[in-house]
Scaffold this active site. Sequence first.
Site, mmCIF file in Angstrom:
data_model
loop_
_atom_site.group_PDB
_atom_site.id
_atom_site.type_symbol
_atom_site.label_atom_id
_atom_site.label_comp_id
_atom_site.label_asym_id
_atom_site.label_seq_id
_atom_site.Cartn_x
_atom_site.Cartn_y
_atom_site.Cartn_z
ATOM 1 N N GLU A 167 0.808 -1.235 0.000
ATOM 2 C CA GLU A 167 0.000 0.000 0.000
ATOM 3 C C GLU A 167 0.833 1.274 0.000
ATOM 4 O OE1 GLU A 167 -2.845 -0.285 3.208
ATOM 5 O OE2 GLU A 167 -3.766 -2.077 2.356
ATOM 6 N N ASN A 209 2.245 -5.077 -3.282
ATOM 7 C CA ASN A 209 0.838 -5.389 -3.003
ATOM 8 C C ASN A 209 0.053 -4.112 -2.698
ATOM 9 O OD1 ASN A 209 -1.151 -7.541 -2.420
ATOM 10 N ND2 ASN A 209 -1.045 -6.815 -0.294
ATOM 11 N N HIS A 245 -10.277 -6.022 -2.360
ATOM 12 C CA HIS A 245 -11.356 -5.864 -1.377
ATOM 13 C C HIS A 245 -12.495 -5.168 -2.122
ATOM 14 C CE1 HIS A 245 -8.782 -7.156 1.864
ATOM 15 N NE2 HIS A 245 -7.882 -6.239 1.555
ATOM 16 N N GLU A 272 -5.995 -10.629 -1.406
ATOM 17 C CA GLU A 272 -6.803 -10.424 -0.190
ATOM 18 C C GLU A 272 -8.284 -10.375 -0.543
ATOM 19 O OE1 GLU A 272 -5.387 -7.116 2.179
ATOM 20 O OE2 GLU A 272 -3.290 -7.594 1.745
ATOM 21 N N ASP A 274 -12.015 -10.308 -0.873
ATOM 22 C CA ASP A 274 -13.284 -10.414 -0.152
ATOM 23 C C ASP A 274 -14.267 -9.479 -0.842
ATOM 24 O OD1 ASP A 274 -12.227 -7.990 0.881
ATOM 25 O OD2 ASP A 274 -12.044 -8.758 2.924
HETATM 26 C C1 XIL Z 1 -6.159 -6.301 8.238
HETATM 27 C C2 XIL Z 1 -6.446 -7.484 9.132
HETATM 28 O O1 XIL Z 1 -7.350 -8.332 8.464
HETATM 29 C C3 XIL Z 1 -7.034 -7.016 10.430
HETATM 30 O O2 XIL Z 1 -7.154 -8.091 11.346
HETATM 31 C C4 XIL Z 1 -6.158 -5.928 11.052
HETATM 32 O O3 XIL Z 1 -6.800 -5.421 12.208
HETATM 33 C C5 XIL Z 1 -5.904 -4.816 10.072
HETATM 34 O O4 XIL Z 1 -5.341 -5.351 8.891
HETATM 35 N N1 XIL Z 1 -4.890 -4.568 3.628
HETATM 36 C C6 XIL Z 1 -3.883 -5.379 4.056
HETATM 37 C C7 XIL Z 1 -4.114 -6.285 5.214
HETATM 38 O O5 XIL Z 1 -2.823 -5.439 3.420
HETATM 39 O O6 XIL Z 1 -2.943 -6.464 5.978
HETATM 40 C C8 XIL Z 1 -5.211 -5.772 6.109
HETATM 41 O O7 XIL Z 1 -5.453 -6.768 7.101
HETATM 42 C C9 XIL Z 1 -6.431 -5.479 5.307
HETATM 43 C C10 XIL Z 1 -6.150 -4.405 4.284
#
Ligand code: XIL
Length: 457
Positions: A167, A209, A245, A272, A274
């Site tokens: 990020e 990422n 996401h 990631e 979802d």
């Molecule tokens: C999130 C986790 O799922 C949570 O448990 C934590 O509190 C915060 O981080 N992008 C990412 C992940 O790269 O590391 C994040 O994970 C979600 C967003």
Amino acid sequence: MDLFHRRTPESRSRTRLLMVAGAAIATVAATITAATTAHAGTTLGSAAAEKGRYFGAAVAANKLSDSQYAGILDREFNTITPENEMKWDATEPSQNQFRYPGADQIVSHAQAHGMKVRGHTLLWHSQQPGWAQNLSGSALRSAMVNHVTQVATHFKGKIYAWDVANEAFADGASGARRDSNLQRTGNDWIEVAFRTARAADPGAKLCYNDYNTDGINAKSTGIYNMVRDFKSRGVPIDCVGFQSHLGTSMPGDYQANLQRFADLGVDVQITELDIEQGSNQANLYGSVTKACLAVSRCTGITVWGIRDSDSWRTGQNPLLFDNSGNKKAAYTAVLNALNAGGTTPPPSTTAPPSTTPPPSGSGCTASLSLQSWAGGFVANVRVTAGSTAINGWTVRITLPSGTVITGTWNAQASGSTGTVTFRNVDYNGQLGAGGSTDFGFQGTGVGPSGTPACTVG
Ligand code: XIL
């Protein structure tokens, strides 16, 4: 739109009896048995594997004792990403004091079940320990390099791919880097991190990422330009992760965006995934899966949790299993997409090119590669045996005046200034003819140059 186009997995075998008559001389009967098996994986992991991909989940160490959770994990997935356990705040809560209880537990679980591990994440503006948040400039730069080196070395050989930087780009129209303490140490922090990670664990794929990069937009284009620049200058980057996401829709150019990155010569991974619960959830899950399968360098998909109740997106029910561990329609959509035919498996993974020279003469040689920035450096030294096997090596390097070594790995250093002697440690002294091993060190000031002297013993 047909959201739940179910296709029953089937495995068929057909026997055909062909009678072949030879007209002129004799009648020949030939029995040809042709067994054709239409493979259909019955789990996400096996279905993905048949397409040459992995299917992974983000996992929390403290849930591995939940038998329902672990049962689904072990049945369905073949790759694990620690959800929080490898982040900076977890692994280095006090400066230079490393601890890996949760991360080691997850890696052990993965190894015991034949799963790969995605390392997440070496550097990120978020979830930094307080001490790092309070650092800046060269102190932060050194701490950052040390962090990457130590963590990547701890897990060396156990990580399929590292999210080296997470990020680092800003949202919106700028296409520029995000402001952060890391960014304020200099725009080269990402490439220094990649080179440092490569030196520490040459076998891991190294990924960038990010999120909101799911279509062709200003942010993904900024990252695209960085990756293109890295590839052109030989900065060691192997893959780009798309967090994905998603809300209740996805960009129409999702696949095209993956493809343009793949065309730069990197793997792409959905890291990631979802998707917010809504009437379209299953359909979107299917579309993302199909997009990955349609891009030959899309090597796998990871969902960010197992059951809806495990998700960080509380109340959005964005995952493939409900709170009770039942498969959702989204699960079926993914499995069906994975089992559909007509895709190209990704190219077999290739190890980073070896720079080991062929053996010539007995004894040993050493070569030095350096990543430097204003005020500091990381050095990686490759020790290579000559035409006969060796048992023990010593490398001598003279540092410029004012330079101080602050950390060494895979070798024992005699001091930290002037001419320093590095001796093998117990596990890397024996090298076969032409064999090589790497050690490294980091320091403040100007890094050494030239070819280090290597002697046997
Ligand atoms: C999130 C986790 O799922 C949570 O448990 C934590 O509190 C915060 O981080 N992008 C990412 C992940 O790269 O590391 C994040 O994970 C979600 C967003």
